[in-house]
Design a protein around this motif. Structure first.
Motif, mmCIF file in Angstrom:
data_model
loop_
_atom_site.group_PDB
_atom_site.id
_atom_site.type_symbol
_atom_site.label_atom_id
_atom_site.label_comp_id
_atom_site.label_asym_id
_atom_site.label_seq_id
_atom_site.Cartn_x
_atom_site.Cartn_y
_atom_site.Cartn_z
ATOM 1 N N MET A 1 -16.235 -81.078 -61.543
ATOM 2 C CA MET A 1 -16.388 -79.923 -60.647
ATOM 3 C C MET A 1 -17.573 -79.100 -61.147
ATOM 4 O O MET A 1 -18.634 -79.625 -61.344
ATOM 5 N N SER A 2 -17.339 -77.828 -61.448
ATOM 6 C CA SER A 2 -18.521 -77.063 -61.856
ATOM 7 C C SER A 2 -18.132 -75.742 -62.523
ATOM 8 O O SER A 2 -16.957 -75.406 -62.632
ATOM 9 N N LEU A 3 -19.169 -75.030 -62.913
ATOM 10 C CA LEU A 3 -18.949 -73.682 -63.429
ATOM 11 C C LEU A 3 -18.683 -72.760 -62.241
ATOM 12 O O LEU A 3 -19.094 -73.038 -61.122
ATOM 13 N N HIS A 4 -18.024 -71.633 -62.498
ATOM 14 C CA HIS A 4 -17.730 -70.760 -61.348
ATOM 15 C C HIS A 4 -17.773 -69.271 -61.678
ATOM 16 O O HIS A 4 -17.097 -68.472 -61.043
ATOM 17 N N GLY A 5 -18.572 -68.904 -62.687
ATOM 18 C CA GLY A 5 -18.762 -67.463 -62.902
ATOM 19 C C GLY A 5 -18.590 -67.072 -64.348
ATOM 20 O O GLY A 5 -18.413 -67.918 -65.228
ATOM 21 N N LEU A 6 -18.649 -65.782 -64.595
ATOM 22 C CA LEU A 6 -18.414 -65.285 -65.949
ATOM 23 C C LEU A 6 -16.916 -65.056 -66.119
ATOM 24 O O LEU A 6 -16.267 -64.459 -65.253
ATOM 25 N N ALA A 7 -16.385 -65.530 -67.242
ATOM 26 C CA ALA A 7 -14.964 -65.299 -67.521
ATOM 27 C C ALA A 7 -14.796 -63.931 -68.189
ATOM 28 O O ALA A 7 -13.957 -63.134 -67.791
ATOM 29 N N GLU A 8 -15.596 -63.686 -69.215
ATOM 30 C CA GLU A 8 -15.466 -62.423 -69.948
ATOM 31 C C GLU A 8 -16.662 -62.204 -70.852
ATOM 32 O O GLU A 8 -17.513 -63.093 -70.997
ATOM 33 N N MET A 9 -16.703 -61.033 -71.462
ATOM 34 C CA MET A 9 -17.783 -60.700 -72.395
ATOM 35 C C MET A 9 -17.218 -59.888 -73.563
ATOM 36 O O MET A 9 -16.203 -59.208 -73.421
ATOM 37 N N THR A 10 -17.892 -60.003 -74.710
ATOM 38 C CA THR A 10 -17.514 -59.218 -75.883
ATOM 39 C C THR A 10 -18.705 -58.363 -76.286
ATOM 40 O O THR A 10 -19.805 -58.869 -76.506
ATOM 41 N N LEU A 11 -18.448 -57.068 -76.346
ATOM 42 C CA LEU A 11 -19.488 -56.100 -76.648
ATOM 43 C C LEU A 11 -19.270 -55.586 -78.069
ATOM 44 O O LEU A 11 -18.163 -55.153 -78.405
ATOM 45 N N GLY A 12 -20.304 -55.650 -78.897
ATOM 46 C CA GLY A 12 -20.209 -55.110 -80.248
ATOM 47 C C GLY A 12 -20.860 -53.732 -80.300
ATOM 48 O O GLY A 12 -21.991 -53.570 -79.846
ATOM 49 N N ARG A 143 -12.616 -48.850 -59.088
ATOM 50 C CA ARG A 143 -11.740 -49.899 -59.622
ATOM 51 C C ARG A 143 -12.486 -51.233 -59.529
ATOM 52 O O ARG A 143 -12.364 -51.943 -58.528
ATOM 53 N N PRO A 144 -13.304 -51.556 -60.554
ATOM 54 C CA PRO A 144 -14.099 -52.786 -60.470
ATOM 55 C C PRO A 144 -13.219 -54.012 -60.209
ATOM 56 O O PRO A 144 -12.135 -54.161 -60.793
ATOM 57 N N ARG A 145 -13.695 -54.879 -59.302
ATOM 58 C CA ARG A 145 -12.934 -56.078 -58.914
ATOM 59 C C ARG A 145 -13.147 -57.223 -59.912
ATOM 60 O O ARG A 145 -12.248 -58.003 -60.153
ATOM 61 N N LYS A 146 -14.401 -57.350 -60.427
ATOM 62 C CA LYS A 146 -14.665 -58.413 -61.408
ATOM 63 C C LYS A 146 -15.967 -58.116 -62.149
ATOM 64 O O LYS A 146 -16.779 -57.297 -61.699
ATOM 65 N N LEU A 147 -16.137 -58.818 -63.281
ATOM 66 C CA LEU A 147 -17.411 -58.794 -64.003
ATOM 67 C C LEU A 147 -18.383 -59.702 -63.250
ATOM 68 O O LEU A 147 -18.067 -60.868 -63.012
ATOM 69 N N GLY A 148 -19.530 -59.157 -62.866
ATOM 70 C CA GLY A 148 -20.478 -59.951 -62.086
ATOM 71 C C GLY A 148 -21.543 -60.623 -62.932
ATOM 72 O O GLY A 148 -21.771 -61.824 -62.831
ATOM 73 N N HIS A 149 -22.203 -59.835 -63.777
ATOM 74 C CA HIS A 149 -23.277 -60.420 -64.581
ATOM 75 C C HIS A 149 -23.552 -59.623 -65.839
ATOM 76 O O HIS A 149 -23.119 -58.465 -65.974
ATOM 77 N N VAL A 150 -24.254 -60.285 -66.756
ATOM 78 C CA VAL A 150 -24.797 -59.623 -67.950
ATOM 79 C C VAL A 150 -26.301 -59.855 -67.943
ATOM 80 O O VAL A 150 -26.785 -60.849 -67.389
ATOM 81 N N LEU A 151 -27.027 -58.921 -68.532
ATOM 82 C CA LEU A 151 -28.481 -59.045 -68.584
ATOM 83 C C LEU A 151 -28.951 -58.672 -69.985
ATOM 84 O O LEU A 151 -28.532 -57.660 -70.527
ATOM 85 N N TYR A 152 -29.781 -59.525 -70.567
ATOM 86 C CA TYR A 152 -30.276 -59.280 -71.916
ATOM 87 C C TYR A 152 -31.740 -59.672 -72.012
ATOM 88 O O TYR A 152 -32.279 -60.364 -71.135
ATOM 89 N N THR A 153 -32.390 -59.224 -73.063
ATOM 90 C CA THR A 153 -33.817 -59.499 -73.242
ATOM 91 C C THR A 153 -33.992 -60.644 -74.230
ATOM 92 O O THR A 153 -33.103 -60.930 -75.043
ATOM 93 N N SER A 154 -35.169 -61.259 -74.163
ATOM 94 C CA SER A 154 -35.491 -62.318 -75.119
ATOM 95 C C SER A 154 -36.976 -62.279 -75.443
ATOM 96 O O SER A 154 -37.809 -62.134 -74.544
ATOM 97 N N PRO A 155 -37.319 -62.442 -76.724
ATOM 98 C CA PRO A 155 -38.735 -62.507 -77.099
ATOM 99 C C PRO A 155 -39.326 -63.899 -76.840
ATOM 100 O O PRO A 155 -40.540 -64.074 -76.948
ATOM 101 N N ASP A 156 -38.483 -64.887 -76.528
ATOM 102 C CA ASP A 156 -38.971 -66.218 -76.129
ATOM 103 C C ASP A 156 -38.312 -66.531 -74.797
ATOM 104 O O ASP A 156 -37.280 -67.202 -74.711
ATOM 105 N N PHE A 157 -38.932 -65.992 -73.761
ATOM 106 C CA PHE A 157 -38.371 -66.034 -72.409
ATOM 107 C C PHE A 157 -38.112 -67.476 -71.965
ATOM 108 O O PHE A 157 -37.028 -67.805 -71.481
#
Ligand SMILES: [Fe+2]
Length: 309
Positions: A1-12, A143-157
């Protein structure tokens, strides 16, 4: 089948108590110690102690073990170490920015209570004739329904892009001038966004709400507690088309409410394009604040990374 979204995230973060208070007020439900759920996605945010703010982990949801195995093989082909977990999930470290990427088997999020945008009066179409807008009576936090996305930077795009596309199997939805890329692993226009920047840092998480009124209402509640949380909004992005409003949590991470994001079904033709820089941020909204592009603590993060290496 396939991937279907973000499950969760951990923030430090260095200040777990203050930060968790923010996400309570943001409208997430606390289900455990510094663990937060959305209305439809279950537990999707964990906040843990870290010497400086960072995205510790994002987890991608897969349908079955075949998906996990496919990614395991791709990781091996890219010489990445894979850790196996007891529940059948795997994890690996993104080779450029050091975020842990997990691939975990999860049932697809079913949004069993579909939200239909309220009828609005418009020229020649008085669809709400004879009644007040229901939105004016809504109170309390979003009342957020779901986590949609995360965005981060990279020095090697390019390197970070390769990890997302060639190892995890994300598809590119839109890019802008080698500076920003939006990639998806579900029908959402983007589940991960990547910014080309010299210092790797976590930019924002984004949480789906019902409509533009709920964005405004959520903002109203958050800013009533502390107006300095306001970063950028209300506006509509060009890439992804969504309405947005961004807020700063007490650790310096941004959190976004979004509504009306472009959807790209698996079998749909999508005209992924590389857009001119003037389209990269928004279609309309307030002038982009400097702190959105270059958060105040970037030098601090750079120093912390230097010290840690
Ligand atoms: Fe976003």
């Amino acid at each position: 089948m396939s991937l279907h979204g973000l499950a969760e995230m951990t923030l430090g973060v260095p200040n777990v108590d203050e930060t968790t208070q923010f996400y309570r007020e943001f409208g997430l439900s606390e289900t455990g110690d510094a663990v937060f759920a959305t209305a439809d996605g279950g537990d999707q945010l964990r906040v843990v102690e870290s010497p400086f703010r960072r995205l510790v982990e994002f987890a991608v949801a897969a349908d079955d073990a075949d998906d996990v195995d496919r990614i395991r093989r791709a990781a091996a082909a890219h010489d990445l170490d894979v850790t196996d977990h007891a529940d059948g999930s795997i994890s690996m470290i993104e080779p450029i920015v050091g975020i842990r990427a997990k691939v975990t088997m999860r049932p697809r999020i079913v949004q069993a209570e579909p939200y239909v945008w309220q009828a609005m009066n418009s020229p020649g179409n008085p669809a709400r004739s004879g009644t007040r807008a229901p939105a004016i009576f809504h109170e309390g936090p979003a009342r957020p329904r779901k986590l949609g996305h995360v965005l981060y930077t990279s020095p090697d795009f390019e390197g970070s892009m390769r990890f997302l596309t060639d190892v995890l199997g994300f598809k590119v939805s839109d890019t802008s001038a080698g500076m920003i890329a939006f990639l998806r692993c579900s029908p959402d226009h983007h589940n991960v966004g990547l910014i080309n920047a010299p210092v790797p840092f976590f930019h924002h998480s984004s949480w789906q709400v019902n409509d533009v009124d709920e964005i405004g209402q959520g903002a109203q509640n958050l800013l009533a507690v502390d107006p300095s949380r306001d970063i950028w909004g209300l506006g509509r992005h060009f890439l992804g088309s969504n309405f947005f409003w961004y807020f700063r949590d007490p650790a310096g991470n941004f959190a976004e409410y979004y509504a009306d994001l472009d959807q790209i079904p698996d079998d749909a033709e999508w005209d992924a394009r590389d857009w001119a820089p003037d389209k990269s941020l928004y279609a309309w909204g307030p002038t982009v604040p400097k702190a959105f592009v270059h958060p105040d603590d970037v030098e601090e993060i750079a120093a912390a990374l230097q010290g840690a290496s």
